[in-house]
Design a protein around this motif. Structure first.
Motif, short mmCIF file in Angstrom:
data_model
loop_
_atom_site.label_atom_id
_atom_site.label_comp_id
_atom_site.label_asym_id
_atom_site.label_seq_id
_atom_site.Cartn_x
_atom_site.Cartn_y
_atom_site.Cartn_z
N THR A 174 -4.15 17.08 -6.78
CA THR A 174 -3.18 16.93 -5.56
C THR A 174 -2.10 15.94 -5.46
O THR A 174 -2.23 15.13 -6.76
CB THR A 174 -4.12 16.80 -4.47
N SER A 175 -1.56 15.92 -4.74
CA SER A 175 -0.40 14.67 -4.77
C SER A 175 -0.50 14.12 -3.32
O SER A 175 -0.61 15.04 -2.28
CB SER A 175 1.19 15.40 -5.12
N LEU A 176 -0.34 12.69 -3.28
CA LEU A 176 -0.24 12.06 -2.14
C LEU A 176 1.32 12.39 -1.34
O LEU A 176 2.15 11.38 -1.95
CB LEU A 176 -0.60 10.82 -2.17
N SER A 177 1.22 13.01 -0.40
CA SER A 177 2.42 13.70 0.26
C SER A 177 3.13 12.55 1.45
O SER A 177 2.10 11.88 1.76
CB SER A 177 2.73 14.92 0.67
N ALA A 178 4.16 12.56 1.68
CA ALA A 178 4.75 11.62 2.81
C ALA A 178 3.98 12.07 3.87
O ALA A 178 3.65 11.35 4.87
CB ALA A 178 6.14 11.68 2.74
N ALA A 179 3.96 13.39 3.99
CA ALA A 179 3.22 13.93 5.42
C ALA A 179 1.71 13.36 5.45
O ALA A 179 1.24 13.21 6.62
CB ALA A 179 3.21 15.52 5.42
N MET A 180 0.96 13.46 4.46
CA MET A 180 -0.46 13.01 4.40
C MET A 180 -0.37 11.45 4.61
O MET A 180 -1.28 11.00 5.60
CB MET A 180 -0.91 13.05 2.99
N ILE A 181 0.65 10.70 4.22
CA ILE A 181 0.41 9.16 4.29
C ILE A 181 0.76 9.09 5.90
O ILE A 181 0.00 8.47 6.80
CB ILE A 181 1.42 8.76 3.45
N ARG A 182 1.76 9.72 6.37
CA ARG A 182 2.25 9.54 7.66
C ARG A 182 0.89 10.20 8.76
O ARG A 182 0.72 9.42 9.50
CB ARG A 182 3.31 10.55 8.14
N ARG A 183 0.31 11.07 8.42
CA ARG A 183 -0.69 11.51 9.33
C ARG A 183 -1.85 10.57 9.28
O ARG A 183 -2.36 10.28 10.41
CB ARG A 183 -1.32 12.95 8.93
N VAL A 184 -2.29 9.72 8.22
CA VAL A 184 -3.34 8.94 8.03
C VAL A 184 -3.10 7.83 8.85
O VAL A 184 -3.77 7.18 9.80
CB VAL A 184 -3.53 8.66 6.75
N ALA A 185 -1.42 7.08 8.75
CA ALA A 185 -1.09 6.12 9.41
C ALA A 185 -1.26 6.18 10.77
O ALA A 185 -1.78 5.25 11.46
CB ALA A 185 0.33 5.73 8.92
N GLU A 186 -0.93 7.50 11.36
CA GLU A 186 -0.86 7.40 12.86
C GLU A 186 -2.31 7.64 13.19
O GLU A 186 -2.62 7.17 14.11
CB GLU A 186 -0.14 8.90 13.18
N ALA A 187 -3.36 8.37 12.58
CA ALA A 187 -4.81 8.47 12.93
C ALA A 187 -5.57 7.21 12.81
O ALA A 187 -6.19 7.12 13.74
CB ALA A 187 -5.61 9.39 11.95
N VAL A 188 -4.93 6.28 12.16
CA VAL A 188 -5.70 4.93 12.06
C VAL A 188 -4.95 3.66 12.97
O VAL A 188 -5.46 2.86 12.71
CB VAL A 188 -6.06 4.33 10.43
N ARG A 189 -4.00 4.19 13.39
CA ARG A 189 -2.90 3.22 14.21
C ARG A 189 -2.45 2.11 13.22
O ARG A 189 -2.39 1.16 13.39
CB ARG A 189 -3.55 2.81 15.24
N GLY A 190 -2.15 2.52 12.19
CA GLY A 190 -1.83 1.55 11.13
C GLY A 190 -0.14 1.22 11.10
O GLY A 190 0.61 1.77 11.96
N SER A 191 0.33 0.34 10.41
CA SER A 191 1.49 -0.08 10.55
C SER A 191 2.36 0.60 9.41
O SER A 191 1.69 1.52 8.75
CB SER A 191 1.74 -1.69 10.30
N LYS A 192 3.51 0.12 9.20
CA LYS A 192 4.30 0.94 8.19
C LYS A 192 3.66 0.88 6.81
O LYS A 192 3.31 -0.14 6.17
CB LYS A 192 5.81 0.40 7.88
N PRO A 193 3.52 2.30 6.20
CA PRO A 193 2.94 2.30 4.97
C PRO A 193 3.59 1.60 3.79
O PRO A 193 4.98 1.75 3.83
CB PRO A 193 2.67 3.79 4.56
N VAL A 194 3.05 1.12 2.72
CA VAL A 194 3.65 0.83 1.30
C VAL A 194 3.40 1.52 0.33
O VAL A 194 2.18 1.90 -0.18
CB VAL A 194 3.27 -0.82 0.97
N LEU A 195 4.45 2.23 -0.28
CA LEU A 195 4.21 3.04 -1.43
C LEU A 195 3.68 2.54 -2.93
O LEU A 195 4.58 1.43 -3.18
CB LEU A 195 5.26 3.98 -1.60
#
Length: 291
Positions: free
Chosen positions: A14-35
């Motif tokens: 698989t590939s870690l897509s921007a959509a995956m990262i965004r969904r997880v960040a929203e689900a855990v109420r995280g701040s801006k992700p760092v690639l």
């Protein structure tokens, strides 16, 4: 933010897509992700430890490892790693047993030992006894077919480049750990000794046996010698004899581990390779040392 959730994709599936990262960040109420690596790894800062169920739902069961660490002290000053099925892809004793014609029997004992069903030292003595009379050239033949785990060299070289001490600590044998340590770049290695008569194996292992308690003791000793706190240590392994050192390390990682280890370890890598351990420490792929 007090915590970091690191996502690492298994690039083989698989590939870690921007959509995956965004969904997880929203689900855990995280701040801006760092690639950390395009399509492979990202950090998501969190105020509280994230909910594993929420993470998996957001990932939709993709082959992505999720490792939670505290923001402070992520990069470790000591790495203690198991060898078999961790730094190398095989169980060297099982492969050695093939040359004695007892691979199936020894594999069965290894499996029970790594699952914590029988005492490690007892299992080791029993397996080595079955190798009595085996020509020593079988050791070299086994070594020639032994392969490093993907990411092993990068893990060791990158941590050493950032002044970490790296040690291979195995319930296996010094014949193999010495060669694996040299191939992967470890500073030192510790393991058990096979006894021979100059031509063949005697079926005995040198005492005392390096078992789960000895692995833990080695980590504690190296941390003291290095002058670092346990919070600055990292241990990685896959079997029941690794549990004690995983428990005391600042970051204890179960790597493609047996069920008992996967259940008890605080951090797990179930999908990716050893590069994930560097991402979990906050290293971007651009900082990896390749050899």
């Amino acid at each position: 933010m007090r915590y970091i959730l690191t996502l690492v994709a298994d690039r083989n599936s698989t590939s870690l897509s921007a959509a995956m990262i965004r969904r997880v960040a929203e689900a855990v109420r995280g701040s801006k992700p760092v690639l950390l690596s395009e399509g492979e790894a990202a950090d998501i800062p969190c105020l509280e430890p994230p909910d594993p169920i929420a993470i998996q739902q957001a990932l939709e069961n993709a082959a992505v490892d999720c490792i939670v660490t505290k923001t402070r002290g992520r990069r470790k000053a000591l790495l203690v790693a198991d060898m078999d099925s961790t730094i190398v892809t095989s169980e060297t004793l099982d492969e050695l047993a093939a040359f004695a014609g007892v691979k199936a029997e020894i594999e069965a004992i290894t499996r029970r030992s790594m699952n914590g069903e029988i005492d490690f030292a007892e299992a080791l003595r029993a397996r080595v006894a079955m190798l009595r009379g085996l020509d020593l050239d079988a050791l070299e033949k086994t070594w020639k077919q032994t392969e490093l785990m993907p990411g092993a060299r990068e893990l060791v070289a990158t941590m050493r480049a950032h002044h970490a001490l790296t040690a291979l600590v195995s319930g296996g044998f010094t014949f193999f750990t010495g060669r694996v340590a040299a191939a992967a770049g470890f500073d030192e290695h510790h393991a058990n000794g096979l006894i021979d008569d100059g031509h063949t194996l005697t079926g005995e292992v040198a005492e005392p046996i390096l078992d789960r308690d000895a692995k833990k003791a080695t980590l504690l000793r190296l941390a003291e010698q290095r002058g670092v706190k346990l919070s600055a240590t990292l241990a990685v392994g896959d079997g029941a004899n690794d549990l004690a050192m995983l428990a005391v390390a600042g970051l204890g990682v179960a790597y493609h581990a047996k069920p008992i280890v996967a259940r008890e370890a605080r951090a797990r890598i179930d999908h990716g390779n050893l590069r994930a351990i560097l991402f979990a420490q906050g290293y971007p792929a651009s900082a990896f040392v390749t050899v």
